[in-house]
Design a protein around this motif. Structure first.
Motif, PDB file in Angstrom:
ATOM      1  N   ARG A 186      44.458  47.678  30.139  1.00 38.66           N
ATOM      2  CA  ARG A 186      44.832  46.843  31.287  1.00 38.66           C
ATOM      3  C   ARG A 186      44.389  47.575  32.542  1.00 38.66           C
ATOM      4  O   ARG A 186      45.085  48.434  33.045  1.00 38.66           O
ATOM      5  CB  ARG A 186      46.351  46.643  31.323  1.00 38.66           C
ATOM      6  N   TRP A 187      43.201  47.258  33.042  1.00 37.52           N
ATOM      7  CA  TRP A 187      42.665  47.920  34.216  1.00 37.52           C
ATOM      8  C   TRP A 187      43.517  47.597  35.437  1.00 37.52           C
ATOM      9  O   TRP A 187      44.156  46.549  35.506  1.00 37.52           O
ATOM     10  CB  TRP A 187      41.215  47.497  34.454  1.00 37.52           C
TER      11      TRP A 187
ATOM     12  N   MET B 105      45.375  49.644  42.264  1.00 33.01           N
ATOM     13  CA  MET B 105      44.540  50.824  42.523  1.00 33.01           C
ATOM     14  C   MET B 105      44.851  51.415  43.894  1.00 33.01           C
ATOM     15  O   MET B 105      44.923  52.630  44.054  1.00 33.01           O
ATOM     16  CB  MET B 105      43.060  50.473  42.400  1.00 33.01           C
ATOM     17  N   ALA B 106      45.062  50.567  44.879  1.00 35.06           N
ATOM     18  CA  ALA B 106      45.413  51.050  46.223  1.00 35.06           C
ATOM     19  C   ALA B 106      46.739  51.816  46.192  1.00 35.06           C
ATOM     20  O   ALA B 106      46.873  52.861  46.834  1.00 35.06           O
ATOM     21  CB  ALA B 106      45.481  49.881  47.204  1.00 35.06           C
TER      22      ALA B 106
END
Length: 155
Positions: A5-6, A12-13
């Protein structure tokens, strides 16, 4: 095998913001403590934990768990503090195999002299940069993460 699960852009931030801010803050804290008191951040934390403990003493295994460090890493830091006369190691009176780390009077004085500069830096570089609501959110969120990770480590 299950596909990972990217992280999406917002996730990401959050991750990168946490990493960068925590790394910058830890470097500043480490530098400030070394310059102002000759202590590493780990040594300062040991003195804080011991000073807040009943009788100024904790079992080495409990102290390692509180500090989220290995027993060997803790042993090294306690040995350095012991050489400086800030901590003593004693046998645990209730368990022959247990060793206590005990803060000395000199250790308490060292902590009292180091604390004002440390707290000023923490305020300047974190606490005072956030609104009370942001501080509450961070405290709750990271408390939840910490609780979950602590449980995973024990199982």
């Amino acid at each position: 095998m299950q596909e990972p699960r990217w992280l999406d852009e917002r996730e990401m931030a959050a991750w990168l913001g946490f990493l960068e801010a925590s790394n910058r803050l830890m470097r500043l804290v480490e530098h400030q403590l070394k310059v102002d008191s000759g202590l590493s951040h780990a040594q300062y934390e040991i003195l804080v934990r011991l000073s807040g403990a009943p009788d100024g003493a904790l079992r080495m295994t409990e102290l390692a768990d509180l500090m989220v460090t290995s027993k060997s890493g803790l042993t090294y830091q306690v040995a350095q503090l012991e050489k400086a006369g800030l901590v003593e190691r004693r046998s645990c009176p209730t368990d022959d195999r247990g060793i206590l780390a005990v803060v000395t009077d000199d250790g308490r004085r060292k902590l009292e002299s180091a604390a004002p500069g440390h707290v000023a830096l923490v305020r300047d570089c974190l606490i005072d940069l956030l609104t009370p609501e942001q501080r509450d959110t961070i405290a709750v969120a990271l408390g939840s993460v910490n609780d979950t990770l602590r449980l995973r480590a024990r199982s």
